[in-house]
Motif scaffolding. Sequence first.
Motif, PDB file in Angstrom:
ATOM      1  N   GLY A   1       0.775  -1.234   0.000  1.00 35.45           N
ATOM      2  CA  GLY A   1       0.000   0.000   0.000  1.00 35.45           C
ATOM      3  C   GLY A   1       0.802   1.278   0.000  1.00 35.45           C
ATOM      4  O   GLY A   1       0.219   2.373   0.020  1.00 35.45           O
ATOM      5  N   GLU A   2       2.112   1.193  -0.051  1.00 40.95           N
ATOM      6  CA  GLU A   2       2.953   2.393  -0.028  1.00 40.95           C
ATOM      7  C   GLU A   2       3.676   2.566  -1.353  1.00 40.95           C
ATOM      8  O   GLU A   2       4.321   1.650  -1.849  1.00 40.95           O
ATOM      9  CB  GLU A   2       3.978   2.312   1.102  1.00 40.95           C
ATOM     10  N   CYS A   3       3.560   3.767  -1.931  1.00 45.14           N
ATOM     11  CA  CYS A   3       4.280   4.076  -3.167  1.00 45.14           C
ATOM     12  C   CYS A   3       5.741   4.328  -2.839  1.00 45.14           C
ATOM     13  O   CYS A   3       6.067   5.100  -1.932  1.00 45.14           O
ATOM     14  CB  CYS A   3       3.669   5.309  -3.841  1.00 45.14           C
ATOM     15  N   LEU A   4       6.644   3.676  -3.564  1.00 46.65           N
ATOM     16  CA  LEU A   4       8.071   3.725  -3.247  1.00 46.65           C
ATOM     17  C   LEU A   4       8.885   4.550  -4.235  1.00 46.65           C
ATOM     18  O   LEU A   4      10.111   4.620  -4.113  1.00 46.65           O
ATOM     19  CB  LEU A   4       8.643   2.299  -3.203  1.00 46.65           C
ATOM     20  N   VAL A   5       8.224   5.182  -5.203  1.00 45.38           N
ATOM     21  CA  VAL A   5       8.948   5.909  -6.244  1.00 45.38           C
ATOM     22  C   VAL A   5       8.476   7.348  -6.327  1.00 45.38           C
ATOM     23  O   VAL A   5       7.411   7.708  -5.833  1.00 45.38           O
ATOM     24  CB  VAL A   5       8.767   5.238  -7.626  1.00 45.38           C
ATOM     25  N   THR A   6       9.292   8.166  -6.964  1.00 49.30           N
ATOM     26  CA  THR A   6       8.951   9.566  -7.201  1.00 49.30           C
ATOM     27  C   THR A   6       8.134   9.696  -8.478  1.00 49.30           C
ATOM     28  O   THR A   6       8.430   9.051  -9.490  1.00 49.30           O
ATOM     29  CB  THR A   6      10.234  10.403  -7.333  1.00 49.30           C
TER      30      THR A   6
END
Length: 616
Positions: A386-391
């Motif tokens: 559930g967490e976005c890890l990229v810009t």
Amino acid sequence: MQLDSSLTTVSTWAMTKNSFPSWAESAPRLIAVAAGRAAADTVIRNGQWVNVHTREILPDQSIAIADGRIAYVGPDASHCVGENTEIIEAHGRFMIPGLCDGHMHIESGMLTPAEFARAVIPHGTTSMFTDPHEIANVLGIEGVRMMHDEALLQPINIFTQMPSCAPSAPGLETTGYEITPENVAEAMTWPGIVGLGEMMNFPGVIHADPKMLAEMAATQEAGKTIGGHYASPDLGPNFHAYAAGGPADDHEGTCEADAVKRVRQGMRAMMRFGSAWYDVESQITAVTEKGLDPRGFILCTDDCHSGTLTQDGHMNRAVRHAIDVGCDPLIALQMATINTATHFGLERELGSITPGRRADVILTSDLHSLPIELVIARGVTVAKDGECLVTCPHYDWPDHARQTVHLGKQLSAPDFAIPAPEGTATVKAKVIGIVENQAPTKALSAVLQVRDGLVQPETETDIAQVALVERHRGTGSVANGFVSGFGYQGDMAMASTVAHDSHQMIVVGTCRENMALAANRLGEVSGGMVIFKDGQEIALVELPIAGLMSDEPAKEVAIKAQGIVDGMRACGCTLNNANIQHSFLALVVIPELRLSDLGLVDVVKFELTDLLESTT
């Protein structure tokens, strides 16, 4: 507007900022990795391979990834592993392709492409086919280019369809800019353009309007896909004429007969499950009960509110819903992956976990509830649990794109007055009737009281006033009408510069003074949504980019948008996603009755119509 000679240059710049190697560039290494002569960048081991080509689940499989593409899929990828290969243990989880949204409008999330991408990546969406016709109505081809360029910067695949209809119904509304066949031909040369956006002017196609035919011809000649929008229940000769005109898909179906008719004519039936449109359950029976070939069916969202994205999901939500209403999980996944890719001619690029394709992979422990536990896009782990890890990079939006609300004057209560013929006590008025969870409206009528020479709304019978405020050219004009279905009580007003498709300003209220306050407030903040109750502002979401979007994070926009929903409830409205229903009151291409800056529109006849029918 004149074409900006820098458009293609800027688009190419955006492409190079987030360049992704083509298959031709990667092929030598992919072959070497698959053969065991070179090491993969990443290997996913011990997963259950969901093959959407054969509709089967293969246990104990591995995936080898190189240069952001899939090099090998099989029972043992040990020959692809080198000293620097990253190993991801699937632990028996299902490995499914990244999800594709076949038709959607980023602006409907009230977010820029960057923030929309950041919101949906954790839900497993790795490809989107977007039609930015909302911004096209406000800023023309320049606005489309800005959306397109920010889309190209993202770590997932965001393809753009060049909008076809701005205005959506010529002669029935006024837009900020007009899209021309020359604009369409120019856009077909841009990187990342996959086709023509939904052809909403279906009467124009049916009657062979030269402009509509020229836009479709430019698309066909470029070898790209024409999007459809046939918003009529008439499945007779008019529908056949529309299909003959070239549209390759349609998302406006609402029942099984609609879906069947479209796929029988070689169109893809796009079944939408967005924030306010619930059209999957009523159409998917064409597959689940009638037994039609599912290859002709695609899942999409069309319009998703920021609150839906942050709380419920995106395409994973649509797939889960399809499964919940009886669709086999593997078929539902096909409708959100390979079917979509094939439709847009991208089957060799995405939509499946097979060699040569972009390495867009999801790990999930259950194919029914579909928890999105790990997301890989173009070979990079972009989200986990559930967490976005990229810009997600932002475009540098210019000032003029943030200053698009031009009212021309300070509005006051008399601007929202509806005069009655002299000497009348009551009038019979046409009323727009809201249909919950559906795009169409009903053409209703009601007998309304006249006081001090003005026709009055009537909260006792759920009839509020609706107004369309011109905001592109600063003319100061206001078109007024009536609407039923919101359930508003007391003195209130809601205003929004999200007003599909011309995106003028739509104001609904029970009190003219509050309507003026709401409209002027949006002029001050350069667009958005606002609610006034008893003369006080109770909710506001600022959307300064074209009056449609915010570049704040989705969670922050969702909180403000929830304030709008709560404010509507505080005023008596209990409709599901009523703010989206509000924004569609000016959509003059979907029956039956709408309001434009030119007046009340009969969308069955496609003509302007009188608001008042009779007097007593």
